[in-house]
Write a protein that holds these residues in place. Sequence first.
Motif, PDB file in Angstrom:
ATOM      1  N   GLY A  67       0.774  -1.225   0.000  1.00  8.73           N
ATOM      2  CA  GLY A  67       0.000   0.000   0.000  1.00  8.73           C
ATOM      3  C   GLY A  67       0.810   1.281   0.000  1.00  8.73           C
ATOM      4  N   HIS A  68       2.127   1.174  -0.131  1.00 14.15           N
ATOM      5  CA  HIS A  68       2.980   2.364  -0.123  1.00 14.15           C
ATOM      6  C   HIS A  68       3.896   2.354  -1.351  1.00 14.15           C
ATOM      7  CE1 HIS A  68       1.847   3.568   3.987  1.00 14.15           C
ATOM      8  NE2 HIS A  68       1.806   2.273   4.230  1.00 14.15           N
ATOM      9  N   ARG A  69       4.406   3.514  -1.686  1.00 15.95           N
ATOM     10  CA  ARG A  69       5.313   3.627  -2.819  1.00 15.95           C
ATOM     11  C   ARG A  69       6.763   3.553  -2.346  1.00 15.95           C
ATOM     12  NH1 ARG A  69       2.719   8.306  -6.853  1.00 15.95           N
ATOM     13  NH2 ARG A  69       0.755   7.177  -7.272  1.00 15.95           N
ATOM     14  N   ILE A  70       7.489   2.590  -2.900  1.00 14.31           N
ATOM     15  CA  ILE A  70       8.904   2.398  -2.588  1.00 14.31           C
ATOM     16  C   ILE A  70       9.709   2.826  -3.807  1.00 14.31           C
ATOM     17  CG2 ILE A  70      10.682   0.702  -1.999  1.00 14.31           C
ATOM     18  CD1 ILE A  70       8.649   1.099   0.212  1.00 14.31           C
ATOM     19  N   ALA A  71      10.674   3.694  -3.615  1.00 14.64           N
ATOM     20  CA  ALA A  71      11.492   4.175  -4.726  1.00 14.64           C
ATOM     21  C   ALA A  71      12.304   3.035  -5.329  1.00 14.64           C
ATOM     22  CB  ALA A  71      12.426   5.290  -4.256  1.00 14.64           C
ATOM     23  N   VAL A  72      12.311   2.951  -6.653  1.00 12.22           N
ATOM     24  CA  VAL A  72      13.157   2.009  -7.383  1.00 12.22           C
ATOM     25  C   VAL A  72      13.776   2.758  -8.556  1.00 12.22           C
ATOM     26  CG1 VAL A  72      11.816  -0.039  -6.761  1.00 12.22           C
ATOM     27  CG2 VAL A  72      11.256   1.214  -8.842  1.00 12.22           C
ATOM     28  N   GLY A  73      14.752   2.149  -9.180  1.00 14.73           N
ATOM     29  CA  GLY A  73      15.400   2.787 -10.313  1.00 14.73           C
ATOM     30  C   GLY A  73      15.984   1.759 -11.246  1.00 14.73           C
ATOM     31  N   PRO A  74      16.532   2.188 -12.370  1.00 15.50           N
ATOM     32  CA  PRO A  74      17.123   1.263 -13.341  1.00 15.50           C
ATOM     33  C   PRO A  74      18.159   0.354 -12.688  1.00 15.50           C
ATOM     34  CG  PRO A  74      16.974   3.468 -14.268  1.00 15.50           C
ATOM     35  CD  PRO A  74      16.619   3.594 -12.814  1.00 15.50           C
ATOM     36  N   GLY A  75      18.099  -0.923 -13.029  1.00 11.41           N
ATOM     37  CA  GLY A  75      19.067  -1.872 -12.506  1.00 11.41           C
ATOM     38  C   GLY A  75      18.783  -2.353 -11.101  1.00 11.41           C
ATOM     39  N   VAL A  76      17.645  -1.968 -10.532  1.00 13.00           N
ATOM     40  CA  VAL A  76      17.296  -2.380  -9.170  1.00 13.00           C
ATOM     41  C   VAL A  76      16.137  -3.377  -9.230  1.00 13.00           C
ATOM     42  CG1 VAL A  76      16.442  -1.624  -6.915  1.00 13.00           C
ATOM     43  CG2 VAL A  76      18.086  -0.205  -8.183  1.00 13.00           C
ATOM     44  N   PHE A  77      16.227  -4.432  -8.457  1.00 15.65           N
ATOM     45  CA  PHE A  77      15.167  -5.438  -8.393  1.00 15.65           C
ATOM     46  C   PHE A  77      13.865  -4.786  -7.939  1.00 15.65           C
ATOM     47  CE2 PHE A  77      12.753  -8.650  -6.004  1.00 15.65           C
ATOM     48  CZ  PHE A  77      12.645  -9.653  -6.950  1.00 15.65           C
ATOM     49  N   VAL A  78      12.784  -5.085  -8.649  1.00 19.15           N
ATOM     50  CA  VAL A  78      11.475  -4.524  -8.324  1.00 19.15           C
ATOM     51  C   VAL A  78      10.777  -5.422  -7.307  1.00 19.15           C
ATOM     52  CG1 VAL A  78       9.199  -3.914  -9.222  1.00 19.15           C
ATOM     53  CG2 VAL A  78      11.251  -3.452 -10.594  1.00 19.15           C
ATOM     54  N   PRO A  79      10.431  -4.903  -6.132  1.00 22.28           N
ATOM     55  CA  PRO A  79       9.747  -5.757  -5.149  1.00 22.28           C
ATOM     56  C   PRO A  79       8.401  -6.237  -5.678  1.00 22.28           C
ATOM     57  CG  PRO A  79       9.649  -3.448  -4.491  1.00 22.28           C
ATOM     58  CD  PRO A  79      10.591  -3.526  -5.649  1.00 22.28           C
ATOM     59  N   ARG A  80       8.148  -7.523  -5.569  1.00 23.15           N
ATOM     60  CA  ARG A  80       6.896  -8.101  -6.042  1.00 23.15           C
ATOM     61  C   ARG A  80       5.821  -7.921  -4.977  1.00 23.15           C
ATOM     62  NH1 ARG A  80      10.892  -8.146  -9.676  1.00 23.15           N
ATOM     63  NH2 ARG A  80      11.032 -10.053 -10.942  1.00 23.15           N
ATOM     64  N   ARG A  81       4.616  -7.651  -5.426  1.00 23.35           N
ATOM     65  CA  ARG A  81       3.519  -7.472  -4.464  1.00 23.35           C
ATOM     66  C   ARG A  81       3.289  -8.733  -3.641  1.00 23.35           C
ATOM     67  NH1 ARG A  81      -1.193  -3.864  -7.517  1.00 23.35           N
ATOM     68  NH2 ARG A  81       0.168  -2.144  -8.147  1.00 23.35           N
ATOM     69  N   ARG A  82       3.513  -9.898  -4.256  1.00 27.35           N
ATOM     70  CA  ARG A  82       3.275 -11.151  -3.526  1.00 27.35           C
ATOM     71  C   ARG A  82       4.205 -11.300  -2.328  1.00 27.35           C
ATOM     72  NH1 ARG A  82       6.093 -13.037  -8.215  1.00 27.35           N
ATOM     73  NH2 ARG A  82       8.142 -13.886  -7.675  1.00 27.35           N
ATOM     74  N   THR A  83       5.366 -10.637  -2.381  1.00 24.93           N
ATOM     75  CA  THR A  83       6.340 -10.763  -1.301  1.00 24.93           C
ATOM     76  C   THR A  83       5.873 -10.049  -0.041  1.00 24.93           C
ATOM     77  OG1 THR A  83       8.071 -10.925  -2.992  1.00 24.93           O
ATOM     78  CG2 THR A  83       8.806 -10.518  -0.758  1.00 24.93           C
ATOM     79  N   ALA A  84       4.805  -9.272  -0.144  1.00 25.02           N
ATOM     80  CA  ALA A  84       4.201  -8.690   1.059  1.00 25.02           C
ATOM     81  C   ALA A  84       3.803  -9.790   2.039  1.00 25.02           C
ATOM     82  CB  ALA A  84       3.000  -7.840   0.687  1.00 25.02           C
ATOM     83  N   PHE A  85       3.511 -10.981   1.508  1.00 27.46           N
ATOM     84  CA  PHE A  85       3.151 -12.107   2.373  1.00 27.46           C
ATOM     85  C   PHE A  85       4.304 -12.461   3.300  1.00 27.46           C
ATOM     86  CE2 PHE A  85       2.710 -16.827   2.962  1.00 27.46           C
ATOM     87  CZ  PHE A  85       1.579 -16.788   3.764  1.00 27.46           C
ATOM     88  N   LEU A  86       5.540 -12.325   2.839  1.00 25.99           N
ATOM     89  CA  LEU A  86       6.701 -12.589   3.691  1.00 25.99           C
ATOM     90  C   LEU A  86       6.693 -11.644   4.889  1.00 25.99           C
ATOM     91  CD1 LEU A  86      10.337 -13.260   2.507  1.00 25.99           C
ATOM     92  CD2 LEU A  86       9.882 -11.736   4.421  1.00 25.99           C
ATOM     93  N   VAL A  87       6.439 -10.369   4.624  1.00 26.17           N
ATOM     94  CA  VAL A  87       6.387  -9.393   5.718  1.00 26.17           C
ATOM     95  C   VAL A  87       5.223  -9.708   6.653  1.00 26.17           C
ATOM     96  CG1 VAL A  87       6.148  -6.948   6.302  1.00 26.17           C
ATOM     97  CG2 VAL A  87       7.465  -7.623   4.288  1.00 26.17           C
ATOM     98  N   ASP A  88       4.084 -10.060   6.090  1.00 24.56           N
ATOM     99  CA  ASP A  88       2.913 -10.388   6.906  1.00 24.56           C
ATOM    100  C   ASP A  88       3.207 -11.536   7.865  1.00 24.56           C
ATOM    101  OD1 ASP A  88       1.510  -8.446   5.537  1.00 24.56           O
ATOM    102  OD2 ASP A  88       0.543  -9.857   4.167  1.00 24.56           O
ATOM    103  N   ARG A  89       3.843 -12.594   7.342  1.00 26.36           N
ATOM    104  CA  ARG A  89       4.147 -13.748   8.187  1.00 26.36           C
ATOM    105  C   ARG A  89       5.198 -13.398   9.235  1.00 26.36           C
ATOM    106  NH1 ARG A  89       0.385 -15.503   9.085  1.00 26.36           N
ATOM    107  NH2 ARG A  89       1.419 -17.229  10.163  1.00 26.36           N
ATOM    108  N   ALA A  90       6.191 -12.616   8.843  1.00 21.51           N
ATOM    109  CA  ALA A  90       7.221 -12.218   9.797  1.00 21.51           C
ATOM    110  C   ALA A  90       6.610 -11.424  10.952  1.00 21.51           C
ATOM    111  CB  ALA A  90       8.292 -11.393   9.087  1.00 21.51           C
ATOM    112  N   LEU A  91       5.720 -10.501  10.628  1.00 16.80           N
ATOM    113  CA  LEU A  91       5.086  -9.698  11.672  1.00 16.80           C
ATOM    114  C   LEU A  91       4.186 -10.558  12.550  1.00 16.80           C
ATOM    115  CD1 LEU A  91       4.194  -6.518   9.589  1.00 16.80           C
ATOM    116  CD2 LEU A  91       5.995  -6.730  11.317  1.00 16.80           C
ATOM    117  N   ALA A  92       3.469 -11.493  11.927  1.00 21.09           N
ATOM    118  CA  ALA A  92       2.564 -12.348  12.689  1.00 21.09           C
ATOM    119  C   ALA A  92       3.319 -13.251  13.659  1.00 21.09           C
ATOM    120  CB  ALA A  92       1.729 -13.197  11.732  1.00 21.09           C
TER     121      ALA A  92
END
Length: 273
Positions: A67-92
């Motif tokens: 739900g937030h905008r993360i700065a990215v640029g050329p040559g940088v890996f783009v965070p996948r929306r599905r990886t939010a699940f990793l954060v969700d599980r870590a927090l839980a």
Amino acid sequence: MSDPGPEAPDDAALVAALRGAGCVFAEEEAALLRGAASSSEELAGLVTRRVRGTPLEHLLGWAEFRGHRIAVGPGVFVPRRRTAFLVDRALARTAAAAGDERTVVDLCCGSGALGWAATTALRTAGVRVHLVAADIDVAAVVCARRNLEPLGARVFQGDLFAALPSELIGRVDLLLANTPYVPTAMIARMPPEARDHEPRAALDGGADGLDVLRRLAPEAARWLAPGGQMFVETGESQQDTAAAIIEQSGLTSSIDRSAPDGTIVVGGSRRAR
């Protein structure tokens, strides 16, 4: 008479061009590109680059993550929306309450999206967080510093734990590591926007996709605090092997699967004393 420059496509033509290039969410992308362009000429250029395969996020300068905008640029890996699940599980799975203090490390951090998301969520809950991040790629480190230094984080360049200050050994409460897990032979089959525009080191996980995890897990056991936990994302066919690697490193493994999209997160926790 001066050259007016390229004419920007109308909405229908813009959507058609994006859809023809294989963009699944062509209408959404068209609106985002229009919003990012300050002139018809700039819009035409953005559309041309997108049709040629440049990731949308690299054109916009940001990626949406939890739900937030993360700065990215050329040559940088783009965070996948599905990886939010990793954060969700870590927090839980993180036992922390207002007034507690936690050290969070984001390894293979790319843009720093995981560390940013976990830290902001924990701080919202009143937890005091010390955030450290690292990546082997210089472009990623520059990008991560842009995202994370406003949080007071320290961001280092280097290979996994070698990049971190030794003072953190045995003191990391939460380790997030978006390690590469695409098998080498599968890189050629990835969409061009990932294969041709993101750093290979962020994608290539070796023969079975788990080479980096094999290096990470044994060291994680040494860097985690008692009760500390680590989390990585893997493919469905890799989850059992990944869990075994974590168990062999002296950690207790866990496997979580996201029902909506099948994202697999494998965790490892150090036993509390």
